[in-house]
Design an enzyme around this catalytic site. Structure first.
Site, PDB file in Angstrom:
ATOM      1  N   CYS A   1      47.193   7.155  14.513  1.00  0.00           N
ATOM      2  CA  CYS A   1      47.526   6.057  13.601  1.00  0.00           C
ATOM      3  C   CYS A   1      46.413   5.029  13.430  1.00  0.00           C
ATOM      4  CB  CYS A   1      48.808   5.360  14.063  1.00  0.00           C
ATOM      5  SG  CYS A   1      48.572   4.293  15.486  1.00  0.00           S
TER       6      CYS A   1
ATOM      7  N   CYS B   1      43.520   4.989  18.207  1.00  0.00           N
ATOM      8  CA  CYS B   1      44.456   6.107  18.294  1.00  0.00           C
ATOM      9  C   CYS B   1      44.136   7.143  17.223  1.00  0.00           C
ATOM     10  CB  CYS B   1      45.882   5.596  18.114  1.00  0.00           C
ATOM     11  SG  CYS B   1      47.094   6.918  17.942  1.00  0.00           S
TER      12      CYS B   1
ATOM     13  N   LYS C   1      50.305  40.164  48.087  1.00  0.00           N
ATOM     14  CA  LYS C   1      48.874  40.020  48.386  1.00  0.00           C
ATOM     15  C   LYS C   1      48.524  38.541  48.324  1.00  0.00           C
ATOM     16  CE  LYS C   1      44.330  41.969  47.607  1.00  0.00           C
ATOM     17  NZ  LYS C   1      43.578  40.739  47.731  1.00  0.00           N
TER      18      LYS C   1
ATOM     19  N   CYS D   1      47.960   4.111  22.963  1.00  0.00           N
ATOM     20  CA  CYS D   1      47.934   3.602  21.601  1.00  0.00           C
ATOM     21  C   CYS D   1      48.793   2.343  21.566  1.00  0.00           C
ATOM     22  CB  CYS D   1      48.500   4.654  20.659  1.00  0.00           C
ATOM     23  SG  CYS D   1      48.952   3.977  19.062  1.00  0.00           S
TER      24      CYS D   1
ATOM     25  N   TYR E   1      50.285  40.470  58.375  1.00  0.00           N
ATOM     26  CA  TYR E   1      50.546  41.709  57.643  1.00  0.00           C
ATOM     27  C   TYR E   1      49.970  42.957  58.308  1.00  0.00           C
ATOM     28  CZ  TYR E   1      46.010  40.345  55.626  1.00  0.00           C
ATOM     29  OH  TYR E   1      44.735  39.942  55.444  1.00  0.00           O
TER      30      TYR E   1
ATOM     31  N   LYS F   1      47.065  44.300  41.383  1.00  0.00           N
ATOM     32  CA  LYS F   1      46.888  42.896  40.995  1.00  0.00           C
ATOM     33  C   LYS F   1      47.769  42.479  39.818  1.00  0.00           C
ATOM     34  CE  LYS F   1      42.630  42.027  43.138  1.00  0.00           C
ATOM     35  NZ  LYS F   1      41.600  41.037  43.245  1.00  0.00           N
TER      36      LYS F   1
ATOM     37  N   GLU G   1      54.311  44.697  49.911  1.00  0.00           N
ATOM     38  CA  GLU G   1      54.063  43.349  50.433  1.00  0.00           C
ATOM     39  C   GLU G   1      53.431  42.476  49.348  1.00  0.00           C
ATOM     40  OE1 GLU G   1      51.545  43.663  53.881  1.00  0.00           O
ATOM     41  OE2 GLU G   1      52.725  45.313  54.730  1.00  0.00           O
TER      42      GLU G   1
ATOM     43  N   CYS H   1      52.975   4.279  14.972  1.00  0.00           N
ATOM     44  CA  CYS H   1      52.275   5.518  15.304  1.00  0.00           C
ATOM     45  C   CYS H   1      53.188   6.741  15.142  1.00  0.00           C
ATOM     46  CB  CYS H   1      51.768   5.439  16.726  1.00  0.00           C
ATOM     47  SG  CYS H   1      50.870   6.906  17.231  1.00  0.00           S
TER      48      CYS H   1
ATOM     49  N   ASP I   1      46.627  35.071  48.563  1.00  0.00           N
ATOM     50  CA  ASP I   1      45.294  34.686  48.111  1.00  0.00           C
ATOM     51  C   ASP I   1      44.749  33.593  49.026  1.00  0.00           C
ATOM     52  OD1 ASP I   1      43.093  34.852  46.580  1.00  0.00           O
ATOM     53  OD2 ASP I   1      43.916  33.799  44.841  1.00  0.00           O
TER      54      ASP I   1
HETATM   55  S1  IVH Z   1      46.170  44.774  54.473  1.00  0.00           S
HETATM   56  C1  IVH Z   1      43.954  48.196  55.235  1.00  0.00           C
HETATM   57  N1  IVH Z   1      47.984  43.256  53.382  1.00  0.00           N
HETATM   58  O1  IVH Z   1      43.445  41.412  50.889  1.00  0.00           O
HETATM   59  C2  IVH Z   1      44.713  46.970  55.233  1.00  0.00           C
HETATM   60  N2  IVH Z   1      45.714  42.659  53.068  1.00  0.00           N
HETATM   61  O2  IVH Z   1      40.938  43.645  50.609  1.00  0.00           O
HETATM   62  C3  IVH Z   1      43.903  45.755  55.350  1.00  0.00           C
HETATM   63  N3  IVH Z   1      45.406  40.589  51.805  1.00  0.00           N
HETATM   64  O3  IVH Z   1      40.889  40.832  53.030  1.00  0.00           O
HETATM   65  C4  IVH Z   1      44.471  44.582  54.727  1.00  0.00           C
HETATM   66  N4  IVH Z   1      47.538  40.156  51.502  1.00  0.00           N
HETATM   67  O4  IVH Z   1      42.717  39.211  53.200  1.00  0.00           O
HETATM   68  C5  IVH Z   1      46.668  43.456  53.550  1.00  0.00           C
HETATM   69  N5  IVH Z   1      49.734  41.978  52.533  1.00  0.00           N
HETATM   70  C6  IVH Z   1      48.415  42.181  52.707  1.00  0.00           C
HETATM   71  C7  IVH Z   1      47.448  41.303  52.202  1.00  0.00           C
HETATM   72  C8  IVH Z   1      46.094  41.582  52.392  1.00  0.00           C
HETATM   73  C9  IVH Z   1      46.298  39.743  51.284  1.00  0.00           C
HETATM   74  C10 IVH Z   1      43.951  40.416  51.691  1.00  0.00           C
HETATM   75  C11 IVH Z   1      43.237  40.485  52.982  1.00  0.00           C
HETATM   76  C12 IVH Z   1      42.098  41.439  52.791  1.00  0.00           C
HETATM   77  C13 IVH Z   1      42.194  41.787  51.343  1.00  0.00           C
HETATM   78  C14 IVH Z   1      42.101  43.276  51.184  1.00  0.00           C
END
Ligand code: IVH
Length: 697
Positions: free
Chosen positions: A430, A427, A128, A445, A243, A333, A126, A451, A130
């Site tokens: 020039c 500038c 992650k 400028c 998720y 990450k 999946e 220039c 932000d």
């Molecule tokens: S699963 C055990 N899936 O990442 C599973 N978390 O430290 C619990 N996050 O606070 C979370 N994308 O806010 C999961 N596809 C994803 C995620 C996700 C972002 C964040 C979530 C959580 C932190 C995990």
């Protein structure tokens, strides 16, 4: 943290205390105030340093250490909510290379007691996201509560704000279980974040109190969710991805895998990222990390990594947890998009159009996958607002394809009193005057022709068809001439001979001859075309014509005061000032003189009031092809004599000038009895009375 090179290193106890104090401070800024001072990566670094000290010296571990409380604090402003099922966090794989995924697979296989000959483990891969984690509770299919993660056990009730998120279903289909908690991430899209900050900047500029811009989309999202006034929250565009799930009651047919769960959530109306995929074995995880990494910049929202989860829930159960972190999931990450570095200098760069941009020169730092040494400060206002000074420690951000920018300054780390940045008034390339017009954010400028930074642009503008027209002098050739250093200013073009052109790369003899001929031809021009070609800011074709008509001669325009310029039709204060500043630059005047010396010539006349306008009040229509003049040239001549040139013949037409292959316009003129002239006849009309001393400078 200002480490003195010559001091004794602090004792582990002192360092641990220092780190705890710093982490408490930053956690408060981050979780409670939504105003972080340092990038996440820096926070993580401090956190890990403390963890390491505590691991090596267990006697230093205190119950209030930030390492003992994963997650944020609960705000007193919102009602606390105890999660029926705790909201977990995930372990992070620190190796940001795609191959880091193999470490996770190896751990999983070891924990499951699998050997090399056993089949691959199935995972779900999946994104992650932000943003911030959210738990949505549905009872009998109705959204009854939305809670933040808080410390994982107790979060905050933010239901009213979350109800405003369009992507969060308020009611579920009938086949959803009677009690269901859906977990996912609330986030803000990048474009919406930019638009929000734009609005915030406008409010601040208008003097609004208590408004601020946001550091990044996640903080903007967190700020919106924690907004006490839900009407304001409703105006902040938020989105949601599901998720995971929490408490579930009365589920008749619970799925056996993570993937099936996601498909169900999707069927019930929750957004699930389309990239979510089943991946069998380590190779598939590595490929996923690679593929998403390559596409990351093109996603409309921020992600800081990907997440791998063991697909079968039975295996998840078998793997279990270490403290609060499941052994069956890992966050993998990407290189951080924000980093700390120091400002070595603040330079001002001049763009092709003369725009001055302040740029922070940075100690090299690895951000968003590349080493960054420059970050834009956009303009004077932005540079002042952020108050970036030489020597400062700053957060740089590089996200997407956007040029790296300085997000903010760590004012606490400023050493001494470096001087605030001011935009230079000349500038840097020039030396011409730099001007910031009223209502504009940018300095420019005013040495357009001279220039070095604006060379290519200035030449192309001058050479275009509507200006002096140098046929065949396009982008590529200008690029070549300027880069080779043979053309520095416009007059250089006219001084180059055939050999100079012929020796250029990829230039055939014939082309060289053509360009030399085109240059020769361009020397015979008109005052409006020449004036327009100079590229004076705000002087377009129409203004150039008006100026030429009003003043008659270039010298009069060059020497006109702002007041005199204001007398010209359609010339307002901004345009008048721009013309005045342009000709106030000695370099620009010099270029004009040199062009004349190279043989550029045009007809000059008397200022409009006194100029003989033999054809004033007469309307002409041009048709067909003339023997010597182009249609544009004929029009220029007639207009200079005060005539109007119209597009179609009517009873009001005084003359039709007809060339070869004249068509329906000629027929119409004959039908209406309008006088018909040929080119010679028209030139005769123009000669009476003859123009006074045509100037060929
Ligand atoms: S699963 C055990 N899936 O990442 C599973 N978390 O430290 C619990 N996050 O606070 C979370 N994308 O806010 C999961 N596809 C994803 C995620 C996700 C972002 C964040 C979530 C959580 C932190 C995990």
């Amino acid at each position: 943290m200002t480490d003195d090179l010559f001091a004794e290193p602090p004792s582990p106890a002192a360092r641990a205390a220092d780190l705890r104090a710093q982490l408490h401070h930053h956690a408060h800024r981050y979780y409670t105030l939504d105003e972080p001072e340092i990038p996440d990566a820096e926070y993580d670094r401090l956190f890990r340093e403390l963890q390491a000290i505590e691991a090596a010296h267990p006697e230093l571990l205190t119950p209030d250490s930030p390492t003992q409380r994963v997650g944020g604090r609960v705000l007193d402003m919102f009602t606390p909510v105890r999660h029926a099922v705790p909201m977990l966090s995930i372990n992070t794989e620190t190796d940001t290379e795609p191959s880091g995924a193999r470490n996770f697979d190896a751990r999983v296989r070891r924990a499951l007691g699998l050997s090399e000959s056993d089949p691959p483990v199935d995972y779900v891969a999946e994104l992650k996201f932000d943003g911030l984690a959210m738990s949505l509770r549905y009872e009998d299919g109705v959204l009854v509560q939305a809670a933040t993660r808080g410390d994982g056990e107790v979060g905050e009730d933010v239901t009213t704000n979350v109800r405003t998120i369009a992507q969060v279903p308020l009611r579920l289909p009938a086949d959803a279980p009677p009690v269901l908690e859906v977990r996912g991430e609330v986030y803000m899209r990048r474009d919406q974040f930019e638009a929000l900050n734009e609005k915030q900047r406008a409010k601040i500029a208008a003097g609004a109190k208590g408004e601020k811009t946001f550091v990044n989309p996640r903080n903007a999202a967190a700020g919106a969710v924690r907004q006490l006034d839900s009407r304001i929250a409703a105006q902040r565009p938020l989105s949601f991805f599901a998720y995971s799930w929490g408490e579930v009651q009365g589920d008749d047919a619970p799925p056996a895998t993570q993937y099936e769960w996601l498909m169900r959530l999707k069927a019930w109306g929750f957004p699930v990222a389309e990239q979510t995929t089943l991946a069998s074995g380590a190779d598939a995880l590595v490929a996923f990390h690679q593929r998403i990494g390559a596409d990351r910049d093109r996603l409309p929202y921020d992600i800081d990594g990907v997440v791998y989860k063991v697909n079968a829930l039975a295996l998840q159960k078998q793997l279990g947890f270490v403290t609060r972190e499941p052994r069956w999931a890992v966050a993998h990450k990407y290189p951080a998009q924000e980093q700390l570095t120091t400002v070595l200098a603040i330079d001002v760069q001049v763009g092709r159009t003369g725009k001055l941009t302040p740029v922070a020169k940075l100690a090299p730092v690895f951000v968003g996958g590349v080493t960054v040494t420059n970050a834009t400060l956009h303009n004077e206002d932005e540079a002042r607002r952020k108050d970036v000074r030489v020597g400062d420690t700053v957060i740089v951000r590089r996200a997407g394809d956007v040029i790296p920018e300085v997000v903010s300054v760590l004012v606490d780390k400023r050493v001494g009193e470096p001087v605030p940045f001011t935009m230079p008034r000349t500038c840097p390339v020039c030396g011409s005057e730099a001007v910031r017009e009223e209502g504009e954010v940018d300095f420019r400028c005013s040495g357009g022709l001279f220039c070095g930074a604006q060379r290519k642009q200035a030449i192309l503008h001058f050479a275009q068809r509507r200006a002096v027209e140098i046929e065949g002098l396009g982008d590529k050739l200008v690029e070549q001439l300027v880069d080779a250093g043979v053309v520095k200013t416009l007059p250089d073009l006219y001084r180059l001979g055939l050999t100079a052109f012929a020796t250029l790369d990829r230039m055939a003899d014939k082309s060289a001859q053509n360009i030399v001929a085109a240059l020769e031809k361009s020397k015979y021009t008109t005052l409006p075309r020449f004036l327009f070609g100079l590229g004076i800011r705000h002087v377009g074709e129409a203004t150039a014509k008006e100026l030429a008509r009003h003043f008659g001669q270039l010298n009069r325009i060059m020497d006109a005061s702002v007041e005199q310029l204001l007398e010209v039709d359609d010339v307002g204060p901004v345009v008048a000032q721009s013309i005045h500043t342009f000709f106030g630059q000695p370099h620009n005047r010099e270029v004009v003189e040199q062009l004349r010396a190279c043989g550029l010539t045009w007809q000059e006349g008397e200022p409009a009031e006194r100029a003989p306008q033999p054809l004033a009040g007469k309307t002409f229509v041009l048709t067909g092809t003339f023997p010597t003049l182009s249609r544009d040239q004929a029009r220029d001549l007639l207009e200079a004599a005060g005539a109007k040139v119209a597009g179609s013949v009517s009873k009001k037409t005084d003359y039709v000038v007809a060339g070869a292959e004249a068509g329906s316009k000629l027929e119409k003129a004959q039908a209406l009895g309008v006088a018909v002239l040929d080119e010679a006849g028209m030139l005769d009309l123009l000669k009476t009375p003859p123009p006074e001393n045509p100037v060929t400078a």
